[in-house]
Design a protein around this motif. Sequence first.
Motif, short mmCIF file in Angstrom:
data_model
loop_
_atom_site.label_atom_id
_atom_site.label_comp_id
_atom_site.label_asym_id
_atom_site.label_seq_id
_atom_site.Cartn_x
_atom_site.Cartn_y
_atom_site.Cartn_z
N LEU A 49 -23.56 -9.71 18.59
CA LEU A 49 -23.91 -8.20 18.21
C LEU A 49 -24.33 -7.98 16.89
CD1 LEU A 49 -21.23 -6.09 20.03
CD2 LEU A 49 -23.29 -7.06 21.05
N ILE A 50 -25.28 -7.53 16.65
CA ILE A 50 -25.60 -7.07 15.09
C ILE A 50 -25.00 -5.70 14.66
CG2 ILE A 50 -27.16 -6.57 13.28
CD1 ILE A 50 -28.98 -8.77 14.89
N LEU A 51 -23.88 -5.49 14.02
CA LEU A 51 -23.35 -4.34 13.63
C LEU A 51 -23.06 -4.32 12.15
CD1 LEU A 51 -20.32 -4.30 16.53
CD2 LEU A 51 -22.34 -3.03 16.27
N PRO A 52 -23.85 -3.99 11.35
CA PRO A 52 -23.76 -3.90 9.97
C PRO A 52 -22.96 -2.88 9.33
CG PRO A 52 -25.91 -3.02 10.46
CD PRO A 52 -25.44 -3.20 11.82
N ALA A 53 -22.49 -2.78 8.27
CA ALA A 53 -21.52 -1.94 7.80
C ALA A 53 -22.24 -0.66 7.54
CB ALA A 53 -20.95 -2.52 6.54
N HIS B 176 -22.41 3.31 13.61
CA HIS B 176 -21.61 4.03 14.65
C HIS B 176 -20.95 3.19 15.69
CE1 HIS B 176 -20.46 7.61 16.95
NE2 HIS B 176 -20.85 6.82 18.15
N VAL B 177 -21.91 2.18 16.18
CA VAL B 177 -21.12 1.32 17.20
C VAL B 177 -20.09 0.53 16.61
CG1 VAL B 177 -21.38 -0.41 18.88
CG2 VAL B 177 -23.46 1.29 18.43
N ASN B 178 -20.19 0.31 15.45
CA ASN B 178 -19.04 -0.81 14.65
C ASN B 178 -17.87 0.24 14.75
OD1 ASN B 178 -17.94 -2.84 13.40
ND2 ASN B 178 -19.05 -2.54 11.77
N ARG B 179 -17.79 1.43 14.20
CA ARG B 179 -16.67 2.48 14.25
C ARG B 179 -16.26 2.60 15.52
NH1 ARG B 179 -20.16 5.32 10.78
NH2 ARG B 179 -20.31 6.83 12.30
N VAL B 180 -16.88 2.74 16.75
CA VAL B 180 -16.45 3.08 17.82
C VAL B 180 -15.80 1.90 18.47
CG1 VAL B 180 -17.08 3.72 20.26
CG2 VAL B 180 -18.19 4.87 18.32
N LEU B 181 -15.98 0.75 18.44
CA LEU B 181 -15.54 -0.57 18.84
C LEU B 181 -14.37 -0.54 18.33
CD1 LEU B 181 -18.66 -2.98 19.36
CD2 LEU B 181 -17.37 -1.38 21.19
N GLY B 182 -14.26 -0.50 16.91
CA GLY B 182 -13.14 -0.65 16.26
C GLY B 182 -12.05 0.54 16.69
N ALA B 183 -12.40 1.68 16.77
CA ALA B 183 -11.75 2.53 16.86
C ALA B 183 -10.74 2.51 18.39
CB ALA B 183 -12.12 4.14 17.10
N LEU B 184 -11.74 1.81 19.19
CA LEU B 184 -11.15 1.61 20.82
C LEU B 184 -10.46 0.15 20.59
CD1 LEU B 184 -14.34 2.62 22.73
CD2 LEU B 184 -12.18 3.59 22.56
N GLY B 185 -10.42 -0.56 19.62
CA GLY B 185 -9.65 -1.84 19.68
C GLY B 185 -10.30 -2.86 20.51
N VAL B 186 -11.68 -2.74 20.80
CA VAL B 186 -12.41 -3.84 21.48
C VAL B 186 -13.20 -4.64 20.75
CG1 VAL B 186 -11.97 -2.79 23.68
CG2 VAL B 186 -14.08 -2.22 22.42
N ARG B 187 -13.65 -4.28 19.29
CA ARG B 187 -14.50 -5.11 18.44
C ARG B 187 -14.24 -6.37 18.66
NH1 ARG B 187 -15.96 -6.71 13.60
NH2 ARG B 187 -17.64 -6.26 12.66
N ARG B 188 -12.93 -6.81 18.48
CA ARG B 188 -12.47 -8.26 18.47
C ARG B 188 -12.94 -9.05 19.64
NH1 ARG B 188 -8.41 -8.65 22.35
NH2 ARG B 188 -7.45 -6.49 22.82
N LEU B 189 -13.38 -8.42 20.84
CA LEU B 189 -14.04 -9.04 21.79
C LEU B 189 -15.26 -9.72 21.62
CD1 LEU B 189 -13.07 -6.51 24.91
CD2 LEU B 189 -11.78 -8.54 24.23
N PHE B 190 -16.01 -9.09 20.71
CA PHE B 190 -17.26 -9.54 20.40
C PHE B 190 -17.37 -10.31 19.05
CE2 PHE B 190 -17.36 -5.54 22.83
CZ PHE B 190 -18.29 -5.67 23.76
#
Length: 126
Positions: free
Chosen positions: A81-85, A93-107
């Motif tokens: 995934l490309i998720l720039p700061a 937005h996607v970066n923040r959502v995945l982080g908030a849900l705790g699933v960003r580490r899956l990607f």
Amino acid sequence: MVVTFNVTGGEQGQWAVLQVSGELDLVTSPVLRQRVHDEVAEGRHSLVLDLSDVLFCDSSGVGVLIASRRLIRSCQGRLRLILPAQGAVDGSHVNRVLGALGVRRLFDCHPDLASATGDEPRPLSA
């Protein structure tokens, strides 16, 4: 204000790249799901999803990302995934959502296309 959802495809070396823009929600997420399935059906198992221009992502969008990860892994493929700061106006937005849900580490997340399509080993992140 009407936000257009769009998914465009291309290739960068051995990687199929889908650039996603607009709002990834209940209405639009099936479009992305189908595009990912189409790429896999055509034998492309190294896929980059560029989410830099996604302005909004709800649980349906997150579900598509997780399902895409599962599909690619079932083919012994790679999903990045490309998720720039910064991006999508004021920050990914996607970066923040995945982080908030705790699933960003899956990607396997990258800040830009060059990083996502490179094959340099990356340090593991939590």
